[in-house]
Design a protein around this motif. Structure first.
Motif, PDB file in Angstrom:
ATOM      1  N   MET A   1       3.988  -5.185  13.815  1.00 20.27           N
ATOM      2  CA  MET A   1       3.385  -6.063  12.607  1.00 20.27           C
ATOM      3  C   MET A   1       1.885  -5.812  12.741  1.00 20.27           C
ATOM      4  SD  MET A   1       5.665  -9.197  11.433  1.00 20.27           S
ATOM      5  CE  MET A   1       4.408 -10.343  11.983  1.00 20.27           C
ATOM      6  N   HIS A   2       1.174  -5.605  11.656  1.00 15.79           N
ATOM      7  CA  HIS A   2      -0.211  -5.830  11.579  1.00 15.79           C
ATOM      8  C   HIS A   2      -0.777  -6.897  11.035  1.00 15.79           C
ATOM      9  CE1 HIS A   2       0.228  -1.166  11.871  1.00 15.79           C
ATOM     10  NE2 HIS A   2       1.202  -1.271  11.323  1.00 15.79           N
ATOM     11  N   LYS A   3      -2.114  -7.163  11.672  1.00 13.52           N
ATOM     12  CA  LYS A   3      -2.753  -8.230  11.058  1.00 13.52           C
ATOM     13  C   LYS A   3      -3.436  -7.789   9.802  1.00 13.52           C
ATOM     14  CE  LYS A   3      -5.577 -11.862  12.587  1.00 13.52           C
ATOM     15  NZ  LYS A   3      -6.462 -12.702  13.273  1.00 13.52           N
ATOM     16  N   VAL A   4      -3.031  -8.294   8.726  1.00 14.03           N
ATOM     17  CA  VAL A   4      -3.535  -7.692   7.402  1.00 14.03           C
ATOM     18  C   VAL A   4      -5.016  -7.976   7.401  1.00 14.03           C
ATOM     19  CG1 VAL A   4      -3.192  -9.826   6.008  1.00 14.03           C
ATOM     20  CG2 VAL A   4      -3.032  -7.607   5.161  1.00 14.03           C
ATOM     21  N   GLU A   5      -5.755  -9.107   7.795  1.00 10.91           N
ATOM     22  CA  GLU A   5      -7.188  -9.261   7.699  1.00 10.91           C
ATOM     23  C   GLU A   5      -7.986  -8.124   8.481  1.00 10.91           C
ATOM     24  OE1 GLU A   5      -5.056 -11.768   8.844  1.00 10.91           O
ATOM     25  OE2 GLU A   5      -5.041 -13.344   7.291  1.00 10.91           O
ATOM     26  N   LYS A   8      -8.570  -2.331   7.151  1.00  7.54           N
ATOM     27  CA  LYS A   8      -9.855  -1.991   5.934  1.00  7.54           C
ATOM     28  C   LYS A   8      -9.415  -1.638   4.906  1.00  7.54           C
ATOM     29  CE  LYS A   8     -14.062   1.372   5.879  1.00  7.54           C
ATOM     30  NZ  LYS A   8     -14.396   2.352   6.280  1.00  7.54           N
ATOM     31  N   ILE A   9      -8.286  -1.201   4.567  1.00 10.87           N
ATOM     32  CA  ILE A   9      -7.767  -0.747   3.243  1.00 10.87           C
ATOM     33  C   ILE A   9      -7.674  -2.183   2.489  1.00 10.87           C
ATOM     34  CG2 ILE A   9      -5.399  -0.603   4.102  1.00 10.87           C
ATOM     35  CD1 ILE A   9      -5.150   1.455   1.999  1.00 10.87           C
ATOM     36  N   TRP A  10      -6.811  -3.104   3.339  1.00  9.85           N
ATOM     37  CA  TRP A  10      -6.685  -4.391   2.764  1.00  9.85           C
ATOM     38  C   TRP A  10      -8.066  -5.153   2.084  1.00  9.85           C
ATOM     39  CZ3 TRP A  10      -7.817  -9.493   3.930  1.00  9.85           C
ATOM     40  CH2 TRP A  10      -7.374 -10.428   3.172  1.00  9.85           C
ATOM     41  N   ARG A  11      -8.957  -5.021   3.005  1.00  7.74           N
ATOM     42  CA  ARG A  11     -10.302  -5.630   2.496  1.00  7.74           C
ATOM     43  C   ARG A  11     -10.723  -4.915   1.440  1.00  7.74           C
ATOM     44  NH1 ARG A  11     -12.500  -9.478   1.467  1.00  7.74           N
ATOM     45  NH2 ARG A  11     -11.188 -10.292   2.971  1.00  7.74           N
ATOM     46  N   LYS A  12     -10.860  -3.652   1.386  1.00  6.47           N
ATOM     47  CA  LYS A  12     -11.303  -2.752   0.307  1.00  6.47           C
ATOM     48  C   LYS A  12     -10.597  -3.123  -1.139  1.00  6.47           C
ATOM     49  CE  LYS A  12     -14.119   0.293   2.144  1.00  6.47           C
ATOM     50  NZ  LYS A  12     -15.380   0.720   1.602  1.00  6.47           N
ATOM     51  N   ALA A  13      -9.055  -3.317  -0.951  1.00  4.86           N
ATOM     52  CA  ALA A  13      -8.384  -3.623  -1.983  1.00  4.86           C
ATOM     53  C   ALA A  13      -8.868  -5.046  -2.478  1.00  4.86           C
ATOM     54  CB  ALA A  13      -6.835  -3.564  -1.701  1.00  4.86           C
ATOM     55  N   MET A  14      -9.006  -6.088  -1.619  1.00  4.50           N
ATOM     56  CA  MET A  14      -9.515  -7.276  -2.275  1.00  4.50           C
ATOM     57  C   MET A  14     -10.806  -7.187  -2.966  1.00  4.50           C
ATOM     58  SD  MET A  14      -7.195  -9.537  -1.253  1.00  4.50           S
ATOM     59  CE  MET A  14      -8.127 -11.360  -0.840  1.00  4.50           C
ATOM     60  N   ASP A  15     -11.737  -6.621  -2.403  1.00  2.00           N
ATOM     61  CA  ASP A  15     -12.908  -6.260  -3.062  1.00  2.00           C
ATOM     62  C   ASP A  15     -12.685  -5.659  -4.452  1.00  2.00           C
ATOM     63  OD1 ASP A  15     -14.365  -7.204  -0.771  1.00  2.00           O
ATOM     64  OD2 ASP A  15     -14.907  -5.425  -0.049  1.00  2.00           O
TER      65      ASP A  15
END
Length: 115
Positions: A1-5, A8-15
């Protein structure tokens, strides 16, 4: 399992999603239930699917959700192009967000290769 926070890709998608929410405020009110709604749902789908995949039990499942997120990124890119082709928002305002989409698409492909 990956910690989503920490992804980097998740952060960019949130931005990207935040950029979309700011952009669509400029759309006319008659688009509230058309492109505006579709664009918002599509943008939300990208970090949501990355997050859901990160919470799954295997890298195979994670890749599946990354694939869905990438499809949403391409769908969003198409809708953004449509915004300026319909003269709803200027190309100058849309282009930086399209570039964000393309960056996420590239990151997604690379990330999938590492899993």
């Amino acid at each position: 399992m990956h910690k989503v926070e920490g992804l980097k890709i998740w952060r960019k998608a949130m931005d990207l999603t935040k950029s979309i929410y700011q952009l669509v405020t400029e759309l006319p009110s008659d688009e509230n239930y058309g492109l505006k709604s579709q664009i918002k749902r599509c943008s939300i789908s990208i970090p949501s699917n990355i997050s859901e995949g990160a919470g799954r039990n295997s890298n195979k499942e994670f890749k599946h959700f990354l694939s869905i997120a990438n499809g949403s990124a391409y769908e969003l890119q198409t809708q953004l192009i449509l915004l300026w082709e319909l003269n709803l928002i200027s190309k100058e305002k849309v282009q930086p967000i399209i570039e964000q989409c393309i960056e996420i698409q590239k990151m997604n492909y690379s990330f999938q290769k590492t899993l």
